[in-house]
Design a protein around this motif. Sequence first.
Motif, mmCIF file in Angstrom:
data_model
loop_
_atom_site.group_PDB
_atom_site.id
_atom_site.type_symbol
_atom_site.label_atom_id
_atom_site.label_comp_id
_atom_site.label_asym_id
_atom_site.label_seq_id
_atom_site.Cartn_x
_atom_site.Cartn_y
_atom_site.Cartn_z
ATOM 1 N N GLY A 1 0.822 -1.204 0.000
ATOM 2 C CA GLY A 1 0.000 0.000 0.000
ATOM 3 C C GLY A 1 0.848 1.243 0.000
ATOM 4 N N SER A 2 0.339 2.287 0.630
ATOM 5 C CA SER A 2 1.045 3.571 0.685
ATOM 6 C C SER A 2 1.497 3.843 2.113
ATOM 7 N N GLN A 3 2.807 3.816 2.327
ATOM 8 C CA GLN A 3 3.380 4.052 3.647
ATOM 9 C C GLN A 3 3.221 5.524 4.017
ATOM 10 N N GLY A 4 2.879 5.792 5.280
ATOM 11 C CA GLY A 4 2.682 7.190 5.662
ATOM 12 C C GLY A 4 2.672 7.406 7.158
ATOM 13 N N HIS A 5 2.539 8.659 7.551
ATOM 14 C CA HIS A 5 2.544 9.059 8.953
ATOM 15 C C HIS A 5 1.207 8.671 9.601
ATOM 16 N N ALA A 6 1.293 8.047 10.761
ATOM 17 C CA ALA A 6 0.078 7.564 11.440
ATOM 18 C C ALA A 6 -0.817 8.703 11.920
ATOM 19 N N GLY A 7 -0.251 9.912 12.083
ATOM 20 C CA GLY A 7 -1.046 11.010 12.622
ATOM 21 C C GLY A 7 -1.539 12.006 11.609
ATOM 22 N N THR A 8 -1.024 11.945 10.387
ATOM 23 C CA THR A 8 -1.348 13.027 9.443
ATOM 24 C C THR A 8 -2.153 12.594 8.219
ATOM 25 N N VAL A 9 -2.220 11.300 7.936
ATOM 26 C CA VAL A 9 -2.963 10.823 6.767
ATOM 27 C C VAL A 9 -4.402 10.514 7.183
ATOM 28 N N PRO A 10 -5.398 11.208 6.621
ATOM 29 C CA PRO A 10 -6.810 10.959 6.974
ATOM 30 C C PRO A 10 -7.210 9.519 6.660
ATOM 31 N N MET A 11 -8.107 8.983 7.434
ATOM 32 C CA MET A 11 -8.553 7.603 7.254
ATOM 33 C C MET A 11 -9.119 7.369 5.859
ATOM 34 N N SER A 12 -9.833 8.367 5.342
ATOM 35 C CA SER A 12 -10.470 8.194 4.035
ATOM 36 C C SER A 12 -9.481 8.187 2.881
ATOM 37 N N MET A 13 -8.250 8.611 3.138
ATOM 38 C CA MET A 13 -7.253 8.699 2.073
ATOM 39 C C MET A 13 -6.184 7.606 2.171
ATOM 40 N N ARG A 14 -6.348 6.721 3.105
ATOM 41 C CA ARG A 14 -5.311 5.700 3.321
ATOM 42 C C ARG A 14 -5.431 4.537 2.346
ATOM 43 N N ASP B 1 -4.070 1.274 3.107
ATOM 44 C CA ASP B 1 -3.434 0.562 4.232
ATOM 45 C C ASP B 1 -3.387 -0.951 3.976
ATOM 46 N N PRO B 2 -2.208 -1.503 3.749
ATOM 47 C CA PRO B 2 -2.108 -2.947 3.498
ATOM 48 C C PRO B 2 -2.427 -3.793 4.732
ATOM 49 N N MET B 3 -2.256 -3.224 5.921
ATOM 50 C CA MET B 3 -2.571 -3.975 7.140
ATOM 51 C C MET B 3 -4.072 -4.212 7.255
ATOM 52 N N ALA B 4 -4.865 -3.177 6.970
ATOM 53 C CA ALA B 4 -6.317 -3.328 7.025
ATOM 54 C C ALA B 4 -6.799 -4.310 5.964
ATOM 55 N N ALA B 5 -6.184 -4.244 4.769
ATOM 56 C CA ALA B 5 -6.548 -5.185 3.704
ATOM 57 C C ALA B 5 -6.209 -6.613 4.105
ATOM 58 N N ALA B 6 -5.023 -6.817 4.665
ATOM 59 C CA ALA B 6 -4.595 -8.159 5.080
ATOM 60 C C ALA B 6 -5.513 -8.697 6.176
ATOM 61 N N ALA B 7 -5.896 -7.820 7.118
ATOM 62 C CA ALA B 7 -6.787 -8.243 8.206
ATOM 63 C C ALA B 7 -8.128 -8.716 7.651
ATOM 64 N N ARG C 1 -9.647 -1.748 -1.798
ATOM 65 C CA ARG C 1 -8.882 -0.890 -0.894
ATOM 66 C C ARG C 1 -7.719 -0.174 -1.585
ATOM 67 N N SER C 2 -7.627 -0.315 -2.909
ATOM 68 C CA SER C 2 -6.591 0.362 -3.700
ATOM 69 C C SER C 2 -5.180 0.012 -3.246
ATOM 70 N N VAL C 3 -4.966 -1.252 -2.967
ATOM 71 C CA VAL C 3 -3.621 -1.764 -2.672
ATOM 72 C C VAL C 3 -3.330 -2.891 -3.667
ATOM 73 N N SER C 4 -2.063 -3.297 -3.754
ATOM 74 C CA SER C 4 -1.700 -4.379 -4.667
ATOM 75 C C SER C 4 -1.459 -5.669 -3.900
ATOM 76 N N CYS C 5 -1.687 -6.801 -4.568
ATOM 77 C CA CYS C 5 -1.515 -8.111 -3.930
ATOM 78 C C CYS C 5 -0.726 -9.040 -4.830
ATOM 79 N N ILE C 6 0.137 -9.823 -4.226
ATOM 80 C CA ILE C 6 0.847 -10.891 -4.920
ATOM 81 C C ILE C 6 0.644 -12.168 -4.113
#
Length: 483
Positions: free
Chosen positions: A271-284, A286-292, A380-385
Motif C-alpha cells: 500500500g502507501s506508507q505514511g505518517h500515522a497522525g497526518t494521513v486521513p482515514m479516508s485517504m489511506r 493501508d495494506p494492514m487493514a486489507a490483510a486483516a 482498498r486500492s492496494v496491490s496483492c501478490i
Amino acid sequence: MYSATASNTFFLLSCFLLFCLLSAPSCVSMFSGIETGDLEKRDDLFPQILRDEAVARLYELGKVSDASGYLERTFLSPASMKAIDLIRKWMEDAGLRTWVDQMGNVHGRVDGANENAEALLIGSHMDTVVDAGMFDGSLGIVSAISAVKAMHVNGKLQKLKRPVEVIAFSDEEGVRFQTTFLGSGAIAGILPGTTLEISDKREVMIKDFLKENSMDITEESLLKLKYDPKSIWGYVEVHIEQGPVLEQVGFPLGVVKGIAGQTRLKVTVRGSQGHAGTVPMSMRQDPMAAAAEQIVVLESLCKHPEEYLSYDGHCSDSTVKSLSSSLVCTVGEISTWPSASNVIPGQVTYTVDIRAIDDLGREAVIYDLSKQIYQICDKRSVSCIIEHKHDAGAVICDSDLSSQLKSAAYSALKKMEGDIQDEVPTLMSGAGHDAMAISHLTKVGMLFVRCRGGISHSPQEHVLDNDVWAAGLATLSFLENLS
C-alpha cells in the motif's frame, strides 16, 4: 460430627477420586492389567533398549537446540549438525553402516541376508519448528534405530530378508526456507534443480547455505540423490499423532490410512506508507487493514466452505461435504514493513496453510480464496501478490503395508497387555509427513503414537514412556516379519 481421623480419611479418598476423574482418559493405560515389573522380565520385549534407552535418547536429542530456553533445530543449523553426529553414532551402535548425503540426510543401512533385494526405508525428520516439542520427528528416528538395535543384540539383524535403511531426514518442517521436504524430497526425486536457488529471509540461497556446511551441491548432484524406485520395496514412518483421537479411544498406537493434501501460500500486500497522525482515514491505502480483512475472509471460507464454493462440476456435493469435515486453514506468520507503531505500513506479508483430504476441494478453496483476496485489494486500492510456496497432494497409504503395520501393532500391544479386545484404530492424518514426499518413490505406510492432549508443535508435546516402548516393539515386530 466426624472425628479427625475419619475426616482425614474422607479427604484423602476424595482427593484420590478427584485425581482419577481429572486424569482420565490420558492417564488410562492399556497396560494396567500387567505390572510393568513383570513386563521387564520378558526378554522379547527389550525394555532397556526400546523404552529406557529410547526415552533417554529422545530427551538427549530434545536438548540439542539453537536456542536457549526452548527447542529450535532448523535445516542444517549448528544444532542440526550436532544432531547429525549424535544420530549417526546411535545408528552405528545399532550395527548400521552410516553416511550423510549432500542434503544433510543421515542414512544407516544393513544389507541383511540378501543385499540385492529391494530395500525397506524407515525413518522420519530431525528438524523442528520454533519452540518445538521433542517427539515430533525424533520419535520415528529413535524408534527405528532402537528396533534395529534390538535385532542387532539378539543376532537377527544380518538375517533380515531384505536391506533396511533408516533415514533421518534433514528438513521436513520448512521453517528456514519456507519449503518443506527438502530432505525426503531429494531422496524421492521431486525437488526441481531450481530448489537450490530458494532464499531465506536473509537472502541466503539453499546452495550457498549447503556450501557453508561443506555440502557443495549442484543441480546435477541434487538429481543424483534420487533413489531408483526399482531398488526400494517400501517406506514406513512412525510418528506422534499430533491429534487427540488415540488418547480419546485409549489406544497407544494407530495405523494411518491417508494424509491430507497441503498448500502453502505467501501473500504480499503493498500500500502507501505514511505518517500515522497526518494521513486521513479516508485517504489511506493501508495494506494492514486489507490483510486483516483477507484473513477474516479466509477463516469464514474454511469454516463454512459450503457457503462460498459453487457446484459447477469442479466442486461436487461430495467434495464440499469432505471439505466440511477435513478442511483446515491457518495464517501462522505475519510481517510488516517498516513495523513501527507510528507508521502506516507500506507492506504486509503473511502465510496461508491450507489442508484437506480432497485435492479437488483444496484447489477449489485456493481458487476462491485468491479471487476474494484480489477483490479486497482492488476495493482498498492496494496491490496483492500470491505465491505458491508448497503444494502436496493427499496420499493414501498402501493397504498391504498398513495391514502389516496393524498386525505388528497388535502383536506388540498383545505382548504388553496380554489380551486386547478392540481392533487397532485406523485414522487419517491432517499433518504433513515425509511419507508424502516418499510416496512419489514407493509405497508408504505410517504408524501413529498417541500424544498427551493431542498437543504438538509445542513444548507441552508429550508421549508416555510405555507408548515409546510400544512404538519400538511394534517396529521390531514389523521388521522381524518382513517378507
